[in-house]
Design a protein around this motif. Structure first.
Motif: not given
Length: 202
Positions: A58-86
Motif C-alpha cells: 500500500a505504501r509503495q502504491a501511494v508513493q507511485q501515485q504521488r510521483e505520477g501526480q508530481q510529474e503531471q503537475q507542471p503540464e497542468q500548470q502550463r495548461q492553466q496559464q495558457q487558459q488564463q492568457e486566452e
C-alpha cells in the motif's frame, strides 16, 4: 521471508509424513496442548507477515501515485496559464467584458486544476487477511497425529527403489573387487634383458 512450519522438516513434497530414514530429521511425540501452542504461534506469525506485506504494498502504491501526480503537475500548470492568457485576451476585446458569473467559473476551474490532496488508493485500504487466508496458513502447518500418521506411500516406494539401486551397485562393486586378484594373478610379467625392474609386494 516466512519461517518454515513446525512440521516442515518431516513433511514430504506430497504434503504427507516423510519416511523415517537414518538421514532424515528425527521426530518425537508431544501432547495436544503443546502442538496447539506451536500451531497457533506459527499461524499468528504468518498472519502478521501477511499484514506487513500488504502495508508495504500500500505504501509503495501511494508513493507511485504521488510521483505520477508530481510529474503531471507542471503540464497542468502550463495548461492553466495558457487558459488564463486566452481569457485575458478575450477580456480586452471590444464588448468582451466579464460578468460575475464568468469570474466564478474561472475561479472554480483554477481551484479544480490545483493540487488537491489525493484520495487513498485501493491498495492503501486493503483489509487484513481474510479467514480463508488464515485457513490456508493452518493447512500449510500439517499435523501428524501419532495414532493415524503413516509415511507417504509415493515417497516410500521411491525410497525402496533408491535403496535397491544402491544395494545392486554395492553388490556389483564387491563382485569386481573379488575378481580383481584373479585378474592380477593371471598377468605374467615377461623379463627382458637390459631392462630395470623393481620389487613390490605380491
Amino acid at each position: 521471508m516466512n519461517a518454515a512450519s513446525p512440521t516442515a522438516n518431516i513433511t514430504c513434497p506430497h504434503g504427507r509424513l516423510a519416511p523415517d530414514v537414518s538421514t532424515a530429521t528425527k521426530r518425537t511425540a508431544v501432547s495436544a496442548d503443546v502442538w496447539q501452542d506451536l500451531q497457533d504461534l506459527w499461524c499468528a506469525g504468518r498472519r502478521q507477515a501477511a499484514i506487513r506485506a500488504a502495508q508495504k504494498a500500500a505504501r509503495q502504491a501511494v508513493q507511485q501515485q504521488r510521483e505520477g501526480q508530481q510529474e503531471q503537475q507542471p503540464e497542468q500548470q502550463r495548461q492553466q496559464q495558457q487558459q488564463q492568457e486566452e481569457e485575458g485576451h478575450e477580456q480586452h476585446k471590444p464588448g468582451g467584458g466579464m460578468s460575475s458569473d464568468d469570474g466564478l467559473e474561472i475561479v472554480g476551474e483554477v481551484i479544480g486544476n490545483g493540487a488537491a490532496p489525493s484520495t487513498p488508493t485501493a491498495a492503501a485500504q486493503q483489509p487484513p487477511p481474510s479467514p480463508a487466508a488464515n485457513g490456508a496458513a493452518e493447512a500449510e502447518c500439517v499435523a501428524f497425529p501419532v495414532s493415524s500418521a503413516a509415511p507417504c506411500p509415493e515417497c516410500s516406494a521411491q525410497l525402496r527403489q533408491v535403496t535397491q539401486g544402491v544395494a545392486d551397485a554395492r553388490a556389483g562393486l564387491e563382485a569386481e573387487r573379488e575378481a580383481l586378484p584373479t585378474l592380477v594373478a593371471n598377468v605374467v610379467e615377461v623379463l627382458e634383458p637390459g631392462q630395470t625392474y623393481y620389487l613390490v609386494p605380491k
